[in-house]
Write a protein that holds these residues in place. Sequence first.
Motif, PDB file in Angstrom:
ATOM      1  N   HIS A  16       0.700  -1.161   0.092  1.00  0.00           N
ATOM      2  CA  HIS A  16       0.047   0.010  -0.082  1.00  0.00           C
ATOM      3  C   HIS A  16       0.783   1.138  -0.037  1.00  0.00           C
ATOM      4  O   HIS A  16       0.662   2.125  -0.754  1.00  0.00           O
ATOM      5  N   HIS A  60      -6.702  -3.162   3.746  1.00  0.00           N
ATOM      6  CA  HIS A  60      -7.679  -3.175   2.863  1.00  0.00           C
ATOM      7  C   HIS A  60      -7.804  -4.148   1.650  1.00  0.00           C
ATOM      8  O   HIS A  60      -8.728  -4.301   0.934  1.00  0.00           O
ATOM      9  N   HIS A  61      -6.437  -4.543   1.415  1.00  0.00           N
ATOM     10  CA  HIS A  61      -5.924  -5.468   0.285  1.00  0.00           C
ATOM     11  C   HIS A  61      -6.462  -6.849   0.433  1.00  0.00           C
ATOM     12  O   HIS A  61      -6.629  -7.689  -0.311  1.00  0.00           O
TER      13      HIS A  61
HETATM   14 CU   LIG Z   1      -4.060   0.005  -0.868  1.00  0.00          CU
END
Ligand SMILES: [Cu+2]
Lengths: 104, 209, 302, 694
Positions: free
Chosen positions: D300, D349-350
């Motif tokens: 990220h 969030h992945h």
């Molecule tokens: Cu991300």
Amino acid sequence: MTDKHVETYTQDFRSYCIGGLLALILTSLAFGLVVFEVLPNFERLIAISVLAVAQIIVHFRYFLHISWHSHRDDLQLVLFTSLILFLMVGGTIWILFNLHEQMM
Amino acid sequence: MKRQPLLHPGLNLGSTDEYSHDVSEPIIFGFWVFLMADLVLFAILFATYASMSVQGQAGGPTPIDVFDLPSAFIETMLLLTSSITFGMASLALKYKADSLHLVFWLVLTFCLGAGFIGMELRDFWVMIQQGAVPQRSGFLSSFFLLVATHGIHVTAGLFWMLVLLLQLRVFGRTTEVKLRLMRLALFWHMLDIVWVCIFTFVYLFGVAQ
Amino acid sequence: MQNVVSMRRNQELPKILVRSAGVLLLLTSSVVAASDGFINPAGPVAEALRDHLIFIVVVMAIVIAPLFIALPWVLWRYRLGTKSGSYQPNWEFSWPLEVLIWGLPAVIVGVLSWNLWHQSYELDPYKPLAATEAPLEVQAIALDWKWVFIYPEQDVASVNELMIVAGRPVRFRLTSGTVMQSFMIPRLGGQIYTMAGMVTQLNLLASEPGQFRGLNTQYNGMGFANQKFMTHAVSQADFDTWAVNMSESKPPLNQTAWAQLAKPSVLASPQSFGSVAEGLFTGVIADFTGGYHHIKADGTDL
Amino acid sequence: MTAESSFSLLGILTAQDISFVHTFEHPGMSEFIDASAGGVMVMGGIIVIALLTYYRGWHALWCDWLTSVDHKKVGIMYIVVAFVMLARAIIEGVLMRYQQSIAVNDPGILSPDHFGQLFSTHGSIMIFFVAMPFVTGMMNYIMPQQIGARDVSFPLLNAISLWLTAAGAALVMISLVVGKFSTGGWTAYPPYTGIEFSPGEGVDYWIWSISLASIGSTLTGLNFATTIYKNRAPGMTLFRMPLFCWTSLCTSILMIFAMAPLTIATLMLALDRYAGFHFFTNDLGGNMMNYANLFWLFGHPEVYILILPAFGVFSEVISTFSGKTIYGYKSLVIATMSIAVLSFTVWLHHFFTMGQGANVNVIFGIATMLIGVPTGVKVYDWLLTMVRGRIRLTTAMLFSVMFLVTFVIGGLTGVILANPPVDFAVHNSLFLVAHFHNMVIPGVLFGMIAGYQFWFPKAFGFRLAERWGKVSFWCWSFGFYLTFMPLYVLGLMGAMRRTVEWFRPEYLGWLQVSFVGALLLFSGFLFLCVQLVVSIRQRDQRRVPAGDPWDGRSLEWSNSSPPPEYNFAVIPDVTGQDAFTRIKQQGQAYASPIAYEDIVVPKNSIVAPVIGIAAIMFGFALVWHIWWLVVFSFVCMWGAVIARSFVTETERVIPASKVRADHEAWLQQVRECATTPREQENTSVNVGRAEVLT
Ligand SMILES: [Cu+2]
Ligand code: HEA
Ligand code: HEA
Ligand code: CUA
């Protein structure tokens, strides 16, 4: 600040000695706590963690000479790193233990 | 003093060698940044270990089965003492005009560091003899990676020390060599901090639980 | 005249954008109605997901639309050579605007967060669906490149075909006999990963009878594109008949059959099994977690 | 790893692994494409070597470029690496779009295995060997000039970073001809990429090329951060730096902290594969979820490493071409820093769909959406920068405007993905693919192209042809929308990523539109090449020796184009934000300095190329288990470093007299130049001296 940071040999020498002494004492304390099983289990873990943190601070202060007198950039760097480390380590442990709990 | 002295973390040379101090500014800062990146690396290994030592035992040995706490304690003492002796080396670098003190303390540090590595290798060997090999479980994989990464760092520090001893011999106490010694000092003290964490969160925690 | 030309040039770009977005939206909605994504829901979970999606888009429009409107206007009004807008090259700050551009997104994010919070707990895949009936239990095992479904209550199993009861919730317990995969039936709701040695859960419900495509969404090698199955949502009566037929006429899912399934392959057609070896599901999990001897300190047991 | 292979001279490498041999023995469409790609690469290499030999370019190449430690040359070399890798990765992108557009109930032209390699190399190359080197090169070239420095803090280290990145890129290229690449995607999730499910060299290629690049990036980050902290010109306080420097700083910080998790994750994966460890295996206590965790702990922040420099470019471009100070400087700085810090709080969030509790998802989901606030602030700050300005829609500016419009759409879909419940439905789908292309193409690539158009005259001394630039721009814009909007729709319709063949007829139309779009994108790229060729041929009418073709605002515009190797004859004294604009407005631009001094610059060094070449050997040897070469190249790398530390003559002095002569000659030339009004900046009137409005 009154002194202009012109260190003398004695000052520097004392700094390393204090640091060294404290470090040795703290380590021995933690070791003693575990070997002699002082305190109940959970409290003991807390105690040795606290000792470790204290020792880290000692190392930073007396061996690496980080203090509030340090150059701002460096202090910021160390503090920022601590924040990131906290996020990464804390986050990882939280996530992995949560996953474990949910799936095993 | 005319200008406000800048203090970087670590031993400042300012009061005895102003020139070296002046040029040290970006170099020492850069090295600190490197140390912080390295610290992140260790932090990740710690976080991994924290989960795998609990979740990844796979029916194999547990920490308490394989850790030799007294040995780890002696290693800790060796490493801590080596930090003090490196401190003395730094002082010699800063305040003593001759290299004799400096070399003496460095050699002493080297011996302590080598002793540490020797004991660590012995610990590994004993574990492997017991069948506690890294291929046995996730816990052992992460244990070996974490502790060995520290060990490899210390070994690299030892090599570095040798090279610097050689440079002291070849060049004498030039600014460059001084700055390298200062960086090595930071590296060495930082590894100490990492070891304190290993001792506490790997060995002591492992046995205390 | 010149103004018109440069106006055209300046506005060309956003106008085209708005138009194509409009056309796109129209096309989308018509096609989507016929598609088998969650956007065309066949159950309450997928429906909630779709509504949540729309909610986000609408709320976000409050902060995004102004940009689409203002940008062409600004480009036009402050173009080089214009006399219209004032030129103040040193203008660089305004408190009211500042408060607006920090404040408005912050409020929007606040609203969205509130919604996110509630929806996440509400639609937690582990959470049983509110219904009067007890859910149908299905154990799903991901293999290369097929899905095995075990119906513990009926003691039957099917591969690459899923039979569920319309109107009755289904509780999936999922694991993998191979690499990580992700289980999904788009028209019924979201997906969840399946991993070896672990169990994840998913709760879904089909409101009406029908056929819905299911698949693995996590790449797992050569047969990935072919790892799909059909879900049949039928009435309780039909389901019961199906289960009885299965147990009467189909072969058992024993160790031999399992060993065959576990080999990586793409099946030409679905398979069915009339009975399931005791503890197959937990056995698959235990394959990856248990069964190890505790090592002795002297290493003799290794 | 069998006993005989460990001792064999070539490890486990056999003739079968050479793609030409393989194709000859197993002919097929997929193999044929593979071999032709390899062939093109080998041919390209041979042609380059032949040309260099013919034009006797070797000496210049070696002495002026490869051994150079000048940040400007290092920067340009980074961009060249990016460009070469780009050529491959685009074609792979278009090929994938073609495959998918015909593969509805039809196997198409690519085998599943080949398709797997394509998205893996495409993704890995685009992220690590196109976008990363591109932004790194851009920062290298521009940032030191903007802060008024002569070079970065550690020039040699800078060159080493470049060579490590290039070595990684070389390994990926080698995999085209010798052996195969991974099929695990750019994320390489185990256990699929573990030895049990992916035996063979593919994943190893991925591991070592990525590891080399990630070490290079860490070193770059450290170098840049130190440069910005310690090498600023007098008076250039942090809060007077151009925004590009701020974004460079934040990117560097991200590089310093975010690369370590990747390095560790790849190392663990390697230990699993090579030594039988159990970090991510299915059994014996391995935990692949930790891989996802570590990868995204890096992954990220990585996407912000890419986007932040682009944000910096947009800030500079928009402010310059609006003829106006940037609006809300402080709030942009704060927003940038918030994005940098927040990017360390959202990685989960992945993998919302991994099965953790709702509470975990909620926290990370909200943290993710929070990033929308500072990003929105930036978007509106850019808009407000144009307000009350005088806007010139040059190519660079067009890309920036289109970025604003398109990026918010990507941001919107990002926020959609940030909501765990919705993500459960669109994760792994083409919706996600559309989201991130919507960020990287209009965000990162448009930023880099805008920067390229903007700073090209600075680096090479002549302007690019605007007309072709605009043609390319329209292709890019339409191409982008045509290619990726359909993917959003397909994602909502339940089409998943990494799929080689479809079974839903209703996808067909969308897939075909998307393919047409990809062709348009590709032609956009070709037009950029045309623009370059045309501009080079017309370079004499396009020269801007005075160095300031766009009425620039920051210090890099205050020296000649191209700048001298020491950047500034005399280090400027900075009195405020928009340093050069101030100087111009005070009428002090192009004034002769009072005194000149000797300038010390670092000498060229062969250490970096030696390390780079050793690193290629190191990676290659590891992939093919050629253990003697592993040891040898490892010793070479560290030997070079140690040997270097014994070299004392590392710097060279340029005498003040020479600096004076060169600089005064240039000043003389500038003073003779006519000033250019903004209306005519794209005509041959523009020789790089801007009209100053007072
Ligand atoms: Cu991300
Ligand atoms: C920076 C990142 C980047 C970029 C630019 C692109 C560009 C493109 N990508 Fe991308 N793609 C990824 C990153 C990127 N991609 C990643 C990370 C994945 C996931 C991989 C995985 O699954 O693991 C992926 C996967 C992916 C897939 C697989 C989808 C799936 O899983 O099913 C497809 C399929 O068509 C695709 C298509 C394209 C196309 C057609 C282009 C391009 O053709 C678009 C056009 C781009 C250009 C033409 C090049 C840009 C040109 C310049 C910058 C030149 C300017 C410079 C100078 C002149 C100096 N991509
Ligand atoms: C440069 C690249 C880039 C950038 C900038 C972003 C930016 C963002 N991304 Fe993206 N993302 C990727 C590249 C990028 N992403 C890639 C490569 C992947 C997939 C990798 C893979 O799986 O292979 C991915 C995947 C990805 C996921 C995982 C999805 C999944 O796997 O299921 C999520 C989920 O939250 C996400 C969210 C976001 C968000 C919220 C932002 C935000 O930063 C966006 C912020 C911008 C705005 C919001 C718009 C402007 C703001 C306003 C106009 C103000 C108003 C806004 C509000 C009120 C909120 N991204
Ligand atoms: Cu993955 Cu549990």
